[in-house]
Design an enzyme around this catalytic site. Structure first.
Site, mmCIF file in Angstrom:
data_model
loop_
_atom_site.group_PDB
_atom_site.id
_atom_site.type_symbol
_atom_site.label_atom_id
_atom_site.label_comp_id
_atom_site.label_asym_id
_atom_site.label_seq_id
_atom_site.Cartn_x
_atom_site.Cartn_y
_atom_site.Cartn_z
ATOM 1 C CE LYS A 66 -13.300 -29.278 11.797
ATOM 2 N NZ LYS A 66 -13.561 -27.935 11.307
ATOM 3 C CG MET A 122 -5.813 -23.042 12.653
ATOM 4 S SD MET A 122 -6.834 -23.675 11.305
ATOM 5 C CE MET A 122 -7.099 -22.220 10.294
ATOM 6 C CG ASP A 128 -15.644 -27.060 17.081
ATOM 7 O OD1 ASP A 128 -15.242 -26.152 17.815
ATOM 8 O OD2 ASP A 128 -16.211 -26.874 15.992
HETATM 9 N N1 SAH Z 1 -13.536 -19.524 13.589
HETATM 10 C C1 SAH Z 1 -12.489 -19.233 14.526
HETATM 11 C C2 SAH Z 1 -11.144 -19.691 14.062
HETATM 12 C C3 SAH Z 1 -10.996 -21.172 13.912
HETATM 13 S S1 SAH Z 1 -9.392 -21.647 13.435
HETATM 14 C C4 SAH Z 1 -12.470 -17.741 14.814
HETATM 15 O O1 SAH Z 1 -13.139 -16.952 14.118
HETATM 16 O O2 SAH Z 1 -11.790 -17.344 15.765
HETATM 17 C C5 SAH Z 1 -8.651 -22.054 14.959
HETATM 18 C C6 SAH Z 1 -7.562 -21.088 15.336
HETATM 19 O O3 SAH Z 1 -8.125 -19.898 15.854
HETATM 20 C C7 SAH Z 1 -6.635 -21.561 16.410
HETATM 21 O O4 SAH Z 1 -5.636 -22.387 15.878
HETATM 22 C C8 SAH Z 1 -6.053 -20.273 16.935
HETATM 23 O O5 SAH Z 1 -5.058 -19.791 16.099
HETATM 24 C C9 SAH Z 1 -7.231 -19.327 16.798
HETATM 25 N N2 SAH Z 1 -7.954 -19.181 18.068
HETATM 26 C C10 SAH Z 1 -9.251 -19.433 18.289
HETATM 27 N N3 SAH Z 1 -9.590 -19.121 19.559
HETATM 28 C C11 SAH Z 1 -8.471 -18.636 20.143
HETATM 29 C C12 SAH Z 1 -8.159 -18.141 21.444
HETATM 30 N N4 SAH Z 1 -9.088 -18.041 22.397
HETATM 31 N N5 SAH Z 1 -6.904 -17.729 21.689
HETATM 32 C C13 SAH Z 1 -5.966 -17.789 20.734
HETATM 33 N N6 SAH Z 1 -6.195 -18.250 19.500
HETATM 34 C C14 SAH Z 1 -7.431 -18.673 19.203
#
Ligand code: SAH
Length: 464
Positions: free
Chosen positions: A270, A383, A248
């Site tokens: 997604k 998020m 995604d």
């Molecule tokens: N499974 C993922 C989270 C998915 S939800 C994890 O464990 O990181 C998606 C959210 O994750 C985004 O809206 C943001 O808030 C955060 N996110 C994911 N990657 C990021 C990044 N490189 N920098 C900042 N926020 C990030």
């Protein structure tokens, strides 16, 4: 070839080590691992080495070296910092025709120690003939990273079935083809995933001539927050063997590049307002592909079990009896905090940390705000960008000070990382001012102040 690699059976054999210091200890450890009985001679011998000698059933001789010490030994190691002594030991050993190794002096050696990757019973030895040991060690490190720690168990599996397979295929070529299939297919996968009994069952079925089940497997893999260097060894290995990759938007292109070149790549979208493929269809697609016998990587940003809906996807697989593995990844909170220089806990500032979804249902405030305002607690909102004004005002309304430090980390751990720090009062304003966009992580708590001292990673970052 300067040196012929041979593997030496030292079980129960007497080996002389001249020297009682750190280097002698290091060599002695290897020798003891191989089952040698140690005879160590040196005026002084360190405690750890003494214990090792005892465990090997050997003897310590607390004096200077004498030629007679060589008697009965099948291998000699000189590990002192006394060069003339090392040369003497080497000459004596050679004269008697006993293999000798002098640490860091290839010219005095008849045998040399390679760099070793130990996946017993599988052992890989790398040597540069003493010319560039560092090079050999670097190659070793590379191999350590791509050969799974349990790889040696495959040899054990093969040993248990060797006779049966030999009886079945008297022809060597057939036997080789059979084992090649076993070591590169689903049977090896099961064994490497720690499911030895299932691997044996499948191998027995193959020997009995049962047609292989067409079921593939799904790997739910955490791809981390963006920096490809943050992948785990296991993630990389599975990405390189999968036939199909479902990914995604959160998965960085540089990470996708690390998948097998000829694997099919399927984008399943997604992101907020970009539900390219609805969740239940993704779940379904995984089932269909696996039933076609494919090995499927479902690549997820961060960790699949943290706001990743990973649970829902494998529930569906479990219901259909499809084998799967879950590989954790570095979640955005860990990755972004580390790369922004914000420790999530700290003895003086935060005794706990909470990962919270900022995706407020229908714009309502359905989070347990009272729990979120307790002191000495770091909050990490995933998020959280769209709901940020509500999040900040609710936290203040429920008692967290408007001065509480807070940070926005956009595209954390990547070269595009941007970090903005402020307070609960002005955070929403910073978003507008700097056109902050997703993916962005929000960290709230006193620990954010530590960034002033601890920032180390320079992306395209800016700090306010
Ligand atoms: N499974 C993922 C989270 C998915 S939800 C994890 O464990 O990181 C998606 C959210 O994750 C985004 O809206 C943001 O808030 C955060 N996110 C994911 N990657 C990021 C990044 N490189 N920098 C900042 N926020 C990030």
């Amino acid at each position: 070839m300067e040196f012929l690699p041979l593997f030496h059976n030292l079980r129960g054999a007497l080996v002389l080590v001249v020297g009682g210091g750190e280097i002698a200890l290091r060599k002695s450890r290897l020798l003891a691992d191989a089952g040698a009985v140690l005879r160590v001679v040196a005026p002084e011998i360190g405690t750890e080495l003494r214990e090792l000698i005892d465990r090997s059933g050997g003897e310590q001789i607390l004096r200077g070296y004498s030629q007679a010490d060589l008697t009965g030994c099948v291998l000699i190691i000189a590990a002192t910092d006394d060069e003339p002594l090392n040369a003497q030991v080497s000459a004596d050993a050679r004269q008697r025709g006993v293999p000798v190794n002098v640490v860091d002096a290839p010219a005095l050696c008849s045998v040399i120690f390679p760099a070793i990757v130990d996946r017993s019973p599988l052992v890989i030895a790398v040597s540069s003939g003493g010319d560039a040991p560092v090079l050999a060690r670097l190659i070793r490190a590379k191999m350590e990273s791509w050969i799974p720690p349990t790889y040696g168990h495959l040899a054990g599996l093969a040993a248990r079935f060797r006779h049966q397979v030999k009886n079945l295929f008297p022809n060597v070529q057939q036997r080789r083809a059979f084992w090649e299939e076993v070591f590169q297919g689903p049977i090896a996968d099961r064994q490497l995933a720690g499911q030895g009994a299932e691997a044996e069952r499948l191998l027995q079925a193959k020997i009995d001539g049962e047609p292989p089940a067409a079921t593939g497997e799904v790997y739910l893999v955490g791809a981390g927050p963006g920096d490809p260097d943050l992948l785990t060894f296991k993630a990389l290995r599975l990405m390189q063997q999968a036939d199909v990759v479902l990914y995604d938007r959160l998965v960085a292109p540089a990470i996708l590049e690390l998948c097998r070149r000829d694997a099919d790549r399927i984008y399943v979208g997604k992101q907020r307002a970009d539900h390219a493929v609805p969740q239940d269809q993704i779940n379904q697609q995984l089932v269909v592909l696996a039933k076609q016998g494919k090995r499927v990587v479902r690549l997820k940003g961060g960790d699949p079990f943290i706001f990743g809906r990973g649970g829902e996807e494998i529930e569906e697989l479990a219901a259909h009896g499809i084998p799967f593995q879950v590989v954790p990844g570095i979640t955005a909170a860990s990755g972004c905090a580390a790369y922004a220089g914000i420790p999530l806990t700290h003895r003086d500032h935060a005794q706990s940390v909470r990962f919270v979804t900022g995706h407020l249902k229908d714009g309502t405030t359905d989070l347990p705000w009272k729990d979120l305002v307790s002191p000495a607690q770091t909050l990490v909102f995933y998020m959280g960008l769209i709901g940020l004004p509500i999040i900040c005002s609710e936290l203040i309304k429920h008692g967290r000070s408007a001065d509480t430090p807070a940070a926005l980390i956009q595209q954390g751990t990547t070269t595009n990382q941007r970090v903005f720090t402020g307070t609960l009062a002005n955070l929403p304003q910073l978003v507008a001012e700097h056109e902050v966009h997703a993916p962005t992580l929000v960290i709230v708590g006193e620990v954010v102040m530590l960034r002033e001292k601890l920032a180390w990673f320079e992306g395209a970052q800016a700090s306010v």
